[in-house]
Design an enzyme around this catalytic site. Structure first.
Site, PDB file in Angstrom:
ATOM      1  N   GLY A   1       5.601 -10.608  34.460  1.00 32.95           N
ATOM      2  CA  GLY A   1       6.331 -11.048  33.281  1.00 32.95           C
ATOM      3  C   GLY A   1       5.586 -11.027  31.966  1.00 32.95           C
ATOM      4  O   GLY A   1       6.181 -11.239  30.909  1.00 32.95           O
TER       5      GLY A   1
ATOM      6  N   GLY B   1       4.006  -5.750  35.948  1.00 35.18           N
ATOM      7  CA  GLY B   1       4.637  -4.425  35.906  1.00 35.18           C
ATOM      8  C   GLY B   1       4.516  -3.846  34.512  1.00 35.18           C
ATOM      9  O   GLY B   1       3.688  -2.978  34.223  1.00 35.18           O
TER      10      GLY B   1
ATOM     11  N   CYS C   1      28.645  10.408  26.119  1.00 29.90           N
ATOM     12  CA  CYS C   1      29.910  10.004  25.513  1.00 29.90           C
ATOM     13  C   CYS C   1      30.099   8.497  25.595  1.00 29.90           C
ATOM     14  O   CYS C   1      30.964   7.993  26.326  1.00 29.90           O
ATOM     15  CB  CYS C   1      31.047  10.750  26.183  1.00 29.90           C
ATOM     16  SG  CYS C   1      30.790  12.521  26.043  1.00 29.90           S
TER      17      CYS C   1
ATOM     18  N   TYR D   1      10.147   0.663  32.974  1.00 33.50           N
ATOM     19  CA  TYR D   1      11.605   0.559  32.907  1.00 33.50           C
ATOM     20  C   TYR D   1      12.187   1.702  32.071  1.00 33.50           C
ATOM     21  O   TYR D   1      13.182   1.541  31.373  1.00 33.50           O
ATOM     22  CB  TYR D   1      12.033  -0.828  32.370  1.00 33.50           C
ATOM     23  CG  TYR D   1      11.376  -1.950  33.163  1.00 33.50           C
ATOM     24  CD1 TYR D   1      11.805  -2.223  34.457  1.00 33.50           C
ATOM     25  CD2 TYR D   1      10.292  -2.667  32.662  1.00 33.50           C
ATOM     26  CE1 TYR D   1      11.185  -3.202  35.220  1.00 33.50           C
ATOM     27  CE2 TYR D   1       9.674  -3.656  33.420  1.00 33.50           C
ATOM     28  CZ  TYR D   1      10.129  -3.918  34.688  1.00 33.50           C
ATOM     29  OH  TYR D   1       9.512  -4.883  35.442  1.00 33.50           O
TER      30      TYR D   1
HETATM   31  C1  PLP Z   1      10.411  -7.336  37.751  1.00 30.38           C
HETATM   32  C2  PLP Z   1       9.552  -8.229  38.526  1.00 30.38           C
HETATM   33  C3  PLP Z   1       8.172  -8.283  38.273  1.00 30.38           C
HETATM   34  C4  PLP Z   1       7.511  -7.517  37.156  1.00 30.38           C
HETATM   35  O1  PLP Z   1       7.895  -7.989  35.915  1.00 30.38           O
HETATM   36  P1  PLP Z   1       7.163  -7.443  34.583  1.00 30.38           P
HETATM   37  O2  PLP Z   1       7.837  -8.161  33.505  1.00 30.38           O
HETATM   38  O3  PLP Z   1       7.377  -5.985  34.546  1.00 30.38           O
HETATM   39  O4  PLP Z   1       5.721  -7.783  34.714  1.00 30.38           O
HETATM   40  C5  PLP Z   1       7.395  -9.079  39.084  1.00 30.38           C
HETATM   41  N1  PLP Z   1       7.948  -9.798  40.097  1.00 30.38           N
HETATM   42  C6  PLP Z   1       9.276  -9.788  40.350  1.00 30.38           C
HETATM   43  C7  PLP Z   1       9.809 -10.590  41.462  1.00 30.38           C
HETATM   44  C8  PLP Z   1      10.112  -9.001  39.580  1.00 30.38           C
HETATM   45  O5  PLP Z   1      11.428  -8.998  39.819  1.00 30.38           O
END
Ligand code: PLP
Length: 414
Positions: free
Chosen positions: A239, A275, A342, A371
């Protein structure tokens, strides 16, 4: 810091001019920098070096197997959310004992696949899911390692579509239900409760919500101890946000220090699931201006990339910096950068001040490494773009451009 910079007035991916890549691999094109991926992973992972920890890169941010392999070779595990992501992680050589499995809707088949593979643990998100994991495991003569995903009810102050740890979200279990879940797991023959998990949202730009959630999880772990339950793992999810525009998220080092301070002496192995912070600024989407068009009130740059290639602006109203691959020094105009889908929501930028561009010129959308491709679709029967990985002065195709045959192949010879 990333390795997409202007040198001698033209945009480079590491040592390679972006134009050279577009000419070799075509447009639109996802371009990733391996040096940036490595640097981001190292910065994040080393921020927790004082703790017994495992960094499980979140596959859904960028799931290309070559990216997973590169991170795996640096010691990364993975956080997966589907059987398909399990398949990718295994294909990339990630050891199953470094894979954690999150997500609210795991099917019996997916649970079976993950148990066969021998993953580290399931992050279970409902009592029903615990019961299903138990029954599948018993059926296979196995015991499933599980953590329960707690919904700590904190506001991550991010876009509502990517907030996951508030009471109204579908994710995780509230504290009382989680207690019931741990009781259930403790008594179930097919379950071994070894961990606790929490992930409150994505693109967080301050540390406070993480600490608030952590405190709740720590307090909860104490309650479990009173119940006679000793865990081995604490998964704090992902996150951490990145800079798309003017955001100033904490540096991973600061983030690591703040969390580490509260985690010293907890005696649990810490799992992290970053991520976006690893992948986001390690990639760009480069594309070409096909047409320009002006009406009385609008100026459009019509490009060969569209919302099917990069959906974040259309889905979340997200900002991606857009700039010329080879700046010409023309005056700024207020423009919409749009694709050929479209839908009125098909834009990469709207009412954006950009130097005017001419037909045939190239632009790039930055911060597209997370993403981006993973959310791409074939909507309007547009084959998905190629992906290229640059390393120093060399580049290689890590996913070929889709063809028209790829569009219809699953529909024929059934
Ligand atoms: C999407 C997700 C992440 C990664 O989130 P980021 O914001 O990309 O770091 C980690 N754990 C879970 C369970 C997720 O759904």
């Amino acid at each position: 810091m990333n390795h997409f910079q202007y040198r001698d007035g033209v945009l480079h991916a590491e040592e390679v001019p972006v134009r050279t890549l577009l000419e070799e691999y075509g447009s639109p094109l996802y371009i990733y920098s391996s040096a940036t991926f490595r640097r981001h992973f190292k910065a994040f992972d080393s921020a927790f070096e004082g703790l017994d920890h495992l960094t499980c890169y979140s596959v859904k941010a960028n799931s290309n197997v070559h990216i997973l392999k590169m991170l795996g070779e640096m010691g990364a595990g993975t956080d997966i959310v589907s059987g398909g992501e399990l398949h990718r992680a295994m294909a990339a050589g990630i050891k199953p004992e470094k894979i954690v499995y999150s997500g609210v809707a795991k099917t019996a088949l997916e649970i079976r696949q993950a148990l066969s593979a021998g993953i580290l643990m399931f992050n279970a998100e409902s009592l029903d899911e615990l019961r299903l994991i138990d029954s599948v495991a018993r059926d296979m003569g196995k015991v499933a390692p599980v953590a329960l995903r707690i919904n700590p009810d904190v506001d991550p102050q991010t876009h509502p579509y990517i907030s996951t740890g508030m009471k109204k979200n579908k994710f995780g279990l509230d504290m009382e239900t989680a207690l019931e879940g741990y009781r259930l797991a403790k008594d179930a023959e097919g379950l071994n409760p070894i961990g606790i998990d929490c992930h409150i949202g994505s693109q967080l730009t301050s540390i406070a919500p993480f600490l608030e959630a952590l405190d709740k999880v720590l307090a909860f772990v104490e309650r479990l101890k009173e119940m006679g339950l000793e865990l081995s793992y604490m998964d704090l999810g992902g996150g951490l946000g990145i800079t798309y525009d003017e955001e100033e998220p904490p540096h991973p080092k600061e983030f690591g220090q703040a969390l580490s301070e509260r985690l010293k002496g907890v005696g649990l192995k810490i799992i992290l699931e970053p991520g976006r912070v690893i992948a986001g600024n390690a990639g760009i989407l480069a594309f070409q201006v096909i047409y320009t068009k002006e009406s009385e009130i609008k100026k459009f740059l019509i490009v060969d990339a569209a919302m099917n290639d990069l959906v974040r602006p259309s889905l979340y109203g997200s900002y991606h910096r857009i700039a010329e691959v080879e700046p010409k020094g023309r005056p700024m105009e207020t423009v919409d950068v749009v694709g050929g889908i479209c839908e009125t929501t098909d834009f990469l930028a709207s009412d954006r001040d950009l130097p005017w561009a001419e037909q045939g010129e190239y632009l790039a959308a930055f911060s597209a490494g997370a993403y981006g491709f993973t959310m791409a679709s074939q909507y309007n029967s547009r084959p998905r773009p190629a992906e290229v990985l640059v390393d120093g002065d060399s580049s290689r195709l890590i996913r070929r451009r889709e063809t028209y045959q790829d569009l219809i192949a699953p529909e024929t010879n059934l």
